[in-house]
Design an enzyme around this catalytic site. Structure first.
Site, PDB file in Angstrom:
ATOM      1  N   HIS A   1      16.866  -9.569   6.872  1.00  0.00           N
ATOM      2  CA  HIS A   1      15.655 -10.383   6.962  1.00  0.00           C
ATOM      3  C   HIS A   1      15.340 -10.787   8.395  1.00  0.00           C
ATOM      4  O   HIS A   1      14.164 -10.817   8.793  1.00  0.00           O
ATOM      5  CB  HIS A   1      15.794 -11.613   6.068  1.00  0.00           C
ATOM      6  CG  HIS A   1      15.781 -11.280   4.612  1.00  0.00           C
ATOM      7  ND1 HIS A   1      16.751 -11.725   3.736  1.00  0.00           N
ATOM      8  CD2 HIS A   1      14.940 -10.526   3.873  1.00  0.00           C
ATOM      9  CE1 HIS A   1      16.493 -11.258   2.523  1.00  0.00           C
ATOM     10  NE2 HIS A   1      15.395 -10.529   2.585  1.00  0.00           N
TER      11      HIS A   1
ATOM     12  N   ASP B   1      12.505 -11.850  -3.517  1.00  0.00           N
ATOM     13  CA  ASP B   1      13.572 -12.857  -3.468  1.00  0.00           C
ATOM     14  C   ASP B   1      13.235 -13.992  -2.510  1.00  0.00           C
ATOM     15  O   ASP B   1      13.891 -15.037  -2.535  1.00  0.00           O
ATOM     16  CB  ASP B   1      14.903 -12.213  -3.068  1.00  0.00           C
ATOM     17  CG  ASP B   1      14.833 -11.457  -1.748  1.00  0.00           C
ATOM     18  OD1 ASP B   1      14.588 -12.100  -0.709  1.00  0.00           O
ATOM     19  OD2 ASP B   1      15.028 -10.227  -1.752  1.00  0.00           O
TER      20      ASP B   1
ATOM     21  N   ASP C   1       0.364  -4.941  -7.392  1.00  0.00           N
ATOM     22  CA  ASP C   1       0.910  -3.718  -6.823  1.00  0.00           C
ATOM     23  C   ASP C   1       0.552  -3.671  -5.336  1.00  0.00           C
ATOM     24  O   ASP C   1      -0.621  -3.788  -4.969  1.00  0.00           O
ATOM     25  CB  ASP C   1       0.311  -2.520  -7.563  1.00  0.00           C
ATOM     26  CG  ASP C   1       0.907  -1.201  -7.125  1.00  0.00           C
ATOM     27  OD1 ASP C   1       0.857  -0.900  -5.911  1.00  0.00           O
ATOM     28  OD2 ASP C   1       1.406  -0.457  -7.983  1.00  0.00           O
ATOM     29  N   GLY C   2       1.563  -3.515  -4.488  1.00  0.00           N
ATOM     30  CA  GLY C   2       1.320  -3.518  -3.055  1.00  0.00           C
ATOM     31  C   GLY C   2       0.375  -2.421  -2.604  1.00  0.00           C
ATOM     32  O   GLY C   2      -0.430  -2.619  -1.692  1.00  0.00           O
TER      33      GLY C   2
ATOM     34  N   ASP D   1       8.752  -4.702   2.785  1.00  0.00           N
ATOM     35  CA  ASP D   1      10.099  -5.016   2.301  1.00  0.00           C
ATOM     36  C   ASP D   1      10.248  -4.401   0.912  1.00  0.00           C
ATOM     37  O   ASP D   1      10.310  -5.101  -0.094  1.00  0.00           O
ATOM     38  CB  ASP D   1      10.282  -6.531   2.272  1.00  0.00           C
ATOM     39  CG  ASP D   1      11.674  -6.953   1.813  1.00  0.00           C
ATOM     40  OD1 ASP D   1      12.559  -6.074   1.716  1.00  0.00           O
ATOM     41  OD2 ASP D   1      11.864  -8.152   1.548  1.00  0.00           O
ATOM     42  N   SER D   2      10.294  -3.079   0.875  1.00  0.00           N
ATOM     43  CA  SER D   2      10.265  -2.362  -0.394  1.00  0.00           C
ATOM     44  C   SER D   2      11.656  -2.026  -0.890  1.00  0.00           C
ATOM     45  O   SER D   2      12.641  -2.067  -0.144  1.00  0.00           O
ATOM     46  CB  SER D   2       9.481  -1.058  -0.233  1.00  0.00           C
ATOM     47  OG  SER D   2      10.142  -0.213   0.696  1.00  0.00           O
ATOM     48  N   THR D   3      11.731  -1.670  -2.166  1.00  0.00           N
ATOM     49  CA  THR D   3      12.931  -1.058  -2.701  1.00  0.00           C
ATOM     50  C   THR D   3      12.972   0.390  -2.207  1.00  0.00           C
ATOM     51  O   THR D   3      12.100   0.837  -1.474  1.00  0.00           O
ATOM     52  CB  THR D   3      12.916  -1.087  -4.239  1.00  0.00           C
ATOM     53  OG1 THR D   3      11.723  -0.415  -4.690  1.00  0.00           O
ATOM     54  CG2 THR D   3      12.891  -2.523  -4.760  1.00  0.00           C
ATOM     55  N   ASP D   4      13.978   1.142  -2.613  1.00  0.00           N
ATOM     56  CA  ASP D   4      14.043   2.555  -2.243  1.00  0.00           C
ATOM     57  C   ASP D   4      12.920   3.316  -2.944  1.00  0.00           C
ATOM     58  O   ASP D   4      12.342   2.834  -3.929  1.00  0.00           O
ATOM     59  CB  ASP D   4      15.405   3.126  -2.626  1.00  0.00           C
ATOM     60  CG  ASP D   4      16.506   2.580  -1.720  1.00  0.00           C
ATOM     61  OD1 ASP D   4      16.557   2.991  -0.553  1.00  0.00           O
ATOM     62  OD2 ASP D   4      17.294   1.728  -2.178  1.00  0.00           O
TER      63      ASP D   4
ATOM     64  N   PRO E   1       8.887   1.953  -9.107  1.00  0.00           N
ATOM     65  CA  PRO E   1       7.707   1.250  -8.612  1.00  0.00           C
ATOM     66  C   PRO E   1       7.599   1.221  -7.098  1.00  0.00           C
ATOM     67  O   PRO E   1       6.517   0.996  -6.554  1.00  0.00           O
ATOM     68  CB  PRO E   1       7.867  -0.168  -9.191  1.00  0.00           C
ATOM     69  CG  PRO E   1       9.314  -0.293  -9.548  1.00  0.00           C
ATOM     70  CD  PRO E   1       9.775   1.082  -9.917  1.00  0.00           C
TER      71      PRO E   1
END
Length: 281
Positions: A62, A86, A138-139, A156-159, A163
């Site tokens: 972060h 989060d 949705d971004g 700051d995305s997931t892999d 989604p």
């Protein structure tokens, strides 16, 4: 290994974390969320058994995704965060008193709600800051329709699975550039290059076509296993060339106490090892 969570992100490499106590385990409309206690890392959040963040080492991720572009920019007032449910990214961005408005777009309201309950130390009050505008959407849809004007955009995305996949497309990056103010900076999460080299190459190919200055920088985060993590960097300005003494002055003036970020680390993070350089177009 019934008391361990085994991560299955990579086809031929895995890490596992011991579960001291399972605190939360539930399916949302988008993914399976778990929060468990680990003696080394504290509380750990996983989505579909892939580690997203931990109480113990989240500060590295972060701090480096937020402070590097904001201090490099020098006058960032409006910041957009895509993902980050989060609240950890919002926490660090909002530590900058110079930032007057933060828009945070998270696809999964479930992540936000249970993070407030089970991981409150990550957001540390960020969700209550009046400068934060939380949008559940949705971004990719948001970035396509926003009026823009953001000084810094943090993805700051997931892999790129499920989604999060659309947030790694050329179309998304093009819309993100349009949403930047002049000389704005786009930073993205691009995985661990040693394990996910194609992900970084694809993003950098798109960035090179879009931005005058396109590269990546690195940080080592223990629970993102397999080597240092890469963060994509794209801008039409010259913020990456900000001298060390200027970065130090901005850092001192901000009065932010950090555990990983320093102006020296900021500059050094852009020094790439050979195997990473080879992944860039």
């Amino acid at each position: 290994m019934t008391d361990w969570v085994r991560e299955s992100l990579h086809p031929d490499y895995a890490q596992a974390l011991r579960v001291g106590e399972m605190l939360y385990d539930s399916e949302t409309a988008h993914q399976r969320l778990k929060v468990f206690q680990n003696d080394t890392f504290g509380r750990v959040l996983t989505l579909d058994d892939v580690v997203q963040t931990t109480e113990g080492d989240n500060f590295i991720y972060h701090e480096m995704m937020s402070h590097v572009p904001i201090f490099a920019h020098g006058a960032a007032s409006r910041v957009l965060i895509i993902g980050g449910g989060d609240g950890g990214m919002a926490r660090e961005v909002l530590r900058h008193q110079s930032v007057s408005h933060v828009t945070m777009v998270e696809i999964d309201a479930g992540v936000v709600e249970f993070s407030k309950t089970y991981l409150p130390m990550l957001s540390n009050g960020a969700f209550d800051d009046p400068r934060l505008d939380l949008v559940i959407a949705d971004g990719a849809d948001f970035i396509r329709s926003t009026s823009g004007g953001y000084d810094v955009i943090i993805v700051d995305s997931t892999d790129p699975i499920g989604p999060g996949e659309v947030l790694f497309s050329d179309t998304f990056y093009g819309h993100a550039k349009r949403a930047l103010a002049p000389n704005g900076i786009l930073v993205t999460q691009n995985g661990v290059p040693f394990m996910q080299g194609e992900e970084l190459t694809n993003t950098m190919r798109a960035f090179t076509a879009l931005f005058v200055d396109a590269t990546c920088y690195l940080a080592t985060i223990p629970t993102y296993a397999g080597g240092p993590m890469a963060f994509g960097w794209g801008t039409d300005g010259d913020a990456r060339a900000t001298p060390l003494d200027v970065l130090q002055g901005r850092f001192d003036a901000a009065g932010i106490a950090t555990d990983y970020y320093t102006p020296e680390v900021h500059q050094g993070a852009f020094a790439l090892p050979g195997y990473v350089k080879k992944l860039l177009p």
